[in-house]
Design a protein around this motif. Structure first.
Motif, PDB file in Angstrom:
ATOM      1  N   PHE A 174       0.799  -1.212   0.000  1.00 16.91           N
ATOM      2  CA  PHE A 174       0.000   0.000   0.000  1.00 16.91           C
ATOM      3  C   PHE A 174       0.835   1.266   0.000  1.00 16.91           C
ATOM      4  CE2 PHE A 174      -2.562  -3.271   2.108  1.00 16.91           C
ATOM      5  CZ  PHE A 174      -3.418  -3.479   1.049  1.00 16.91           C
ATOM      6  N   GLY A 175       2.019   1.152   0.484  1.00 14.68           N
ATOM      7  CA  GLY A 175       2.868   2.340   0.505  1.00 14.68           C
ATOM      8  C   GLY A 175       3.136   2.877  -0.880  1.00 14.68           C
ATOM      9  N   SER A 176       2.966   2.056  -1.886  1.00 16.53           N
ATOM     10  CA  SER A 176       3.260   2.503  -3.236  1.00 16.53           C
ATOM     11  C   SER A 176       2.079   3.237  -3.876  1.00 16.53           C
ATOM     12  CB  SER A 176       3.639   1.312  -4.110  1.00 16.53           C
ATOM     13  OG  SER A 176       2.535   0.448  -4.237  1.00 16.53           O
ATOM     14  N   PHE A 177       0.899   3.136  -3.234  1.00 14.97           N
ATOM     15  CA  PHE A 177      -0.249   3.820  -3.810  1.00 14.97           C
ATOM     16  C   PHE A 177      -0.313   5.248  -3.321  1.00 14.97           C
ATOM     17  CE2 PHE A 177      -1.545  -0.601  -4.116  1.00 14.97           C
ATOM     18  CZ  PHE A 177      -1.926  -0.639  -5.435  1.00 14.97           C
ATOM     19  N   GLY A 178      -0.702   6.136  -4.143  1.00 12.14           N
ATOM     20  CA  GLY A 178      -0.771   7.530  -3.702  1.00 12.14           C
ATOM     21  C   GLY A 178      -1.829   8.280  -4.454  1.00 12.14           C
ATOM     22  N   SER A 179      -1.729   9.593  -4.376  1.00 12.09           N
ATOM     23  CA  SER A 179      -2.771  10.441  -4.910  1.00 12.09           C
ATOM     24  C   SER A 179      -2.881  10.343  -6.429  1.00 12.09           C
ATOM     25  CB  SER A 179      -2.477  11.876  -4.517  1.00 12.09           C
ATOM     26  OG  SER A 179      -1.182  12.202  -4.976  1.00 12.09           O
ATOM     27  N   ARG A 180      -1.840   9.906  -7.085  1.00 12.06           N
ATOM     28  CA  ARG A 180      -1.906   9.900  -8.542  1.00 12.06           C
ATOM     29  C   ARG A 180      -2.994   8.966  -9.059  1.00 12.06           C
ATOM     30  NH1 ARG A 180       2.263   6.822  -6.896  1.00 12.06           N
ATOM     31  NH2 ARG A 180       2.660   4.806  -7.843  1.00 12.06           N
ATOM     32  N   THR A 214       0.179  14.216   8.804  1.00 13.45           N
ATOM     33  CA  THR A 214       0.172  15.393   7.934  1.00 13.45           C
ATOM     34  C   THR A 214      -0.045  14.995   6.480  1.00 13.45           C
ATOM     35  OG1 THR A 214       1.653  16.502   9.462  1.00 13.45           O
ATOM     36  CG2 THR A 214       1.508  17.415   7.241  1.00 13.45           C
ATOM     37  N   ARG A 215       0.720  14.046   6.043  1.00 11.56           N
ATOM     38  CA  ARG A 215       0.602  13.589   4.645  1.00 11.56           C
ATOM     39  C   ARG A 215      -0.791  13.006   4.385  1.00 11.56           C
ATOM     40  NH1 ARG A 215       0.982  14.153  -0.387  1.00 11.56           N
ATOM     41  NH2 ARG A 215       1.123  12.248  -1.607  1.00 11.56           N
ATOM     42  N   ALA A 216      -1.310  12.250   5.334  1.00 11.87           N
ATOM     43  CA  ALA A 216      -2.627  11.614   5.165  1.00 11.87           C
ATOM     44  C   ALA A 216      -3.710  12.668   4.959  1.00 11.87           C
ATOM     45  CB  ALA A 216      -2.959  10.753   6.386  1.00 11.87           C
ATOM     46  N   LEU A 217      -3.713  13.706   5.786  1.00 12.30           N
ATOM     47  CA  LEU A 217      -4.785  14.702   5.685  1.00 12.30           C
ATOM     48  C   LEU A 217      -4.582  15.630   4.497  1.00 12.30           C
ATOM     49  CD1 LEU A 217      -5.719  15.577   9.359  1.00 12.30           C
ATOM     50  CD2 LEU A 217      -6.429  13.678   7.919  1.00 12.30           C
ATOM     51  N   ILE A 272      -5.207  20.880  16.875  1.00  8.90           N
ATOM     52  CA  ILE A 272      -4.789  19.835  15.929  1.00  8.90           C
ATOM     53  C   ILE A 272      -4.148  20.464  14.691  1.00  8.90           C
ATOM     54  CG2 ILE A 272      -5.566  17.862  14.533  1.00  8.90           C
ATOM     55  CD1 ILE A 272      -5.697  17.455  17.593  1.00  8.90           C
ATOM     56  N   SER A 273      -4.703  21.575  14.225  1.00  5.94           N
ATOM     57  CA  SER A 273      -4.135  22.254  13.054  1.00  5.94           C
ATOM     58  C   SER A 273      -2.680  22.607  13.302  1.00  5.94           C
ATOM     59  CB  SER A 273      -4.913  23.540  12.745  1.00  5.94           C
ATOM     60  OG  SER A 273      -6.249  23.253  12.426  1.00  5.94           O
ATOM     61  N   GLU A 274      -2.398  23.130  14.492  1.00  8.59           N
ATOM     62  CA  GLU A 274      -1.020  23.521  14.824  1.00  8.59           C
ATOM     63  C   GLU A 274      -0.111  22.307  14.923  1.00  8.59           C
ATOM     64  OE1 GLU A 274      -0.569  26.032  18.238  1.00  8.59           O
ATOM     65  OE2 GLU A 274      -1.893  27.558  17.385  1.00  8.59           O
ATOM     66  N   LEU A 275      -0.613  21.239  15.552  1.00  9.63           N
ATOM     67  CA  LEU A 275       0.240  20.066  15.773  1.00  9.63           C
ATOM     68  C   LEU A 275       0.598  19.348  14.482  1.00  9.63           C
ATOM     69  CD1 LEU A 275      -1.173  18.410  19.040  1.00  9.63           C
ATOM     70  CD2 LEU A 275       1.131  19.288  18.677  1.00  9.63           C
ATOM     71  N   ILE A 276      -0.376  19.246  13.569  1.00  5.13           N
ATOM     72  CA  ILE A 276      -0.080  18.447  12.369  1.00  5.13           C
ATOM     73  C   ILE A 276       0.090  19.306  11.123  1.00  5.13           C
ATOM     74  CG2 ILE A 276      -1.181  16.367  13.280  1.00  5.13           C
ATOM     75  CD1 ILE A 276      -3.556  16.915  11.545  1.00  5.13           C
ATOM     76  N   VAL A 289      -1.839   5.955   9.820  1.00  6.91           N
ATOM     77  CA  VAL A 289      -2.956   6.623   9.152  1.00  6.91           C
ATOM     78  C   VAL A 289      -2.658   6.916   7.674  1.00  6.91           C
ATOM     79  CG1 VAL A 289      -2.215   8.935   9.906  1.00  6.91           C
ATOM     80  CG2 VAL A 289      -4.626   8.515   9.407  1.00  6.91           C
ATOM     81  N   GLU A 290      -1.426   7.164   7.344  1.00  2.37           N
ATOM     82  CA  GLU A 290      -1.103   7.437   5.942  1.00  2.37           C
ATOM     83  C   GLU A 290      -1.334   6.192   5.094  1.00  2.37           C
ATOM     84  OE1 GLU A 290       2.915   8.673   5.208  1.00  2.37           O
ATOM     85  OE2 GLU A 290       2.503   9.200   3.134  1.00  2.37           O
ATOM     86  N   GLU A 291      -0.886   5.066   5.617  1.00  2.00           N
ATOM     87  CA  GLU A 291      -1.119   3.816   4.888  1.00  2.00           C
ATOM     88  C   GLU A 291      -2.612   3.567   4.731  1.00  2.00           C
ATOM     89  OE1 GLU A 291       1.164   0.147   5.953  1.00  2.00           O
ATOM     90  OE2 GLU A 291      -0.827  -0.740   6.009  1.00  2.00           O
ATOM     91  N   ALA A 292      -3.376   3.867   5.775  1.00  2.00           N
ATOM     92  CA  ALA A 292      -4.827   3.655   5.722  1.00  2.00           C
ATOM     93  C   ALA A 292      -5.463   4.510   4.629  1.00  2.00           C
ATOM     94  CB  ALA A 292      -5.442   3.980   7.077  1.00  2.00           C
ATOM     95  N   VAL A 293      -5.077   5.777   4.554  1.00  2.00           N
ATOM     96  CA  VAL A 293      -5.661   6.681   3.553  1.00  2.00           C
ATOM     97  C   VAL A 293      -5.262   6.252   2.141  1.00  2.00           C
ATOM     98  CG1 VAL A 293      -5.522   9.042   2.652  1.00  2.00           C
ATOM     99  CG2 VAL A 293      -5.946   8.650   5.083  1.00  2.00           C
ATOM    100  N   GLU A 294      -4.002   5.940   1.968  1.00  2.00           N
ATOM    101  CA  GLU A 294      -3.556   5.518   0.632  1.00  2.00           C
ATOM    102  C   GLU A 294      -4.275   4.247   0.194  1.00  2.00           C
ATOM    103  OE1 GLU A 294       0.673   5.215   0.913  1.00  2.00           O
ATOM    104  OE2 GLU A 294       0.960   7.318   0.348  1.00  2.00           O
TER     105      GLU A 294
END
Ligand SMILES: [Mg+2]
Length: 365
Positions: A16-22, A53-56, A89-93, A350-355
């Motif tokens: 899954f790490g290889s999947f992304g927004s493209r 950060t990347r996930a959101l 949360i906005s500040e933290l991430i 969470v990034e893996e989950a979103v991707e």
């Protein structure tokens, strides 16, 4: 189980790490959304989880089609306004979160404000008068707190000292022998269990809500009781403590109050509970998703609930019919899946989950 999910189980983790927004299509219709737990998924204590950060950003349109995928933050935390939590949360991430996207443990209780807008409601829990401010913001115009009761009569709980800070009070001149309490609502952890349990019992056992009186017959409970979160235990990082064992949460106050009420009256204390895993919280989050989504959904919306706590996040999502995703960055750190409340998908973070979900939904797997 949906065909999409069946396919997902055939995919090895790590791929899954290889999947992304493209892979996001510009032509497909939007029919999915996310609900993220906060502690253990996006942050841990007062630090960000790096993948958050990347996930959101991916969901906020930082992808090839510039498409925004709706999401809410769904937490059993509280004691602050949705705006304050969004800012934190906005500040933290480092991703802008709109207060409308934040569902705190007590957020669904704002639906009760219509019923109690001009009724005196005892708001329990939280630091200082923070939960009073939350309640006022929801529209509980006659909210009062244990600080007010102690200021009125310090003998109501002689083992604590009334606050000397009058700014903590909602109104210093209230005469509670004449002012009935119509409902008790616990918005957050109690910072003074003895005082709060005593005053809650006083209200619940009173004749017509007048503190200091007692009913003759407890067959009918006159004063309704609401809890925002009944988790028995809190994990240390949720309490900003490094103590190596879980700490007692709001649910522990419920156990104590239920037991005392039963012992004193012989009756079971009735109450309504919000927060994960209760369905009322998911129904509210569904309403929020409807409100924040500008792109029209086509057909049934798949909501992916990403959490770290099997008993709250996974049990709740499974029970409500959302797709549960368990991550290993918080409470759950097991190798496989939770035995007690197994998730439909397990990811490292969470990034893996979103991707993974984007890839599933865009039909590229
Ligand atoms: Mg959590």
């Amino acid at each position: 189980m949906s065909s999409v999910l069946k396919r997902s189980f055939g995919i090895k983790q790590g791929v899954f790490g290889s999947f992304g927004s493209r892979y996001i299509s510009t032509t497909s219709k939007l029919n999915y959304a996310f609900a993220f737990d906060i502690d253990g998924v996006l942050i841990k204590g007062n630090k960000q989880i790096p993948e958050a950060t990347r996930a959101l950003k991916l969901l906020n349109g930082d992808n090839s089609s510039n498409r925004r995928i709706p999401f809410v933050l769904l937490t059993n935390g509280g004691g602050v306004t949705e705006s304050q939590k969004a800012e934190q949360i906005s500040e933290l991430i480092n991703v802008k979160i709109d207060p409308k996207q934040v569902v705190l443990s007590h957020s669904p209780m704002q639906n009760l404000a219509k019923k109690y807008s001009d009724k005196r409601v005892l708001i329990v829990g939280g630091r200082g008068r923070s939960c009073y401010d939350v309640a006022k913001n929801y529209g509980f115009h006659e909210a009062v707190t244990p600080h007010d009761i102690m200021h009125w009569n310090s003998s109501s709980w002689p083992l604590s000292t009334p606050t000397s800070d009058l700014s903590m009070l909602t109104n210093p001149a209230q005469e509670f022998s004449q002012l009935p309490i119509h409902a008790v609502m616990v918005f957050h952890d109690s910072f003074d269990w003895g005082r709060d349990i005593q005053i809650m019992l006083d209200a619940l056992c009173s004749h017509n809500g007048i503190l200091g009186t007692r009913k003759n017959d407890y067959t009918v409970q006159d004063v309704p009781l609401y809890w925002s979160n009944v988790s028995l235990l809190k994990f240390p990082f949720c309490f900003f403590t490094d103590f190596p064992a879980p700490r007692l949460g709001q649910g522990a106050v419920k156990v104590a109050l239920d037991s005392l009420y039963k012992t004193l009256t012989g009756k079971n204390l009735q109450s309504v509970s919000f927060g994960k895993p209760h369905a009322a919280t998911y129904q509210f989050a569904d309403q929020v998703l409807d409100a924040i989504t500008t792109e029209k959904f086509v057909g049934k919306r798949n909501v992916y609930a990403v959490g770290d706590n099997p008993a709250a996040d996974i049990q709740g999502a499974n029970g409500y019919g959302w797709t549960s995703i368990l991550v290993r960055t918080g409470v759950f750190t097991g190798k496989d899946n939770s035995k007690e409340f197994p998730a439909q998908i397990v990811c490292e973070n969470v990034e893996e989950a979103v991707e993974k979900v984007i890839a599933l939904e865009e039909g590229k797997l």
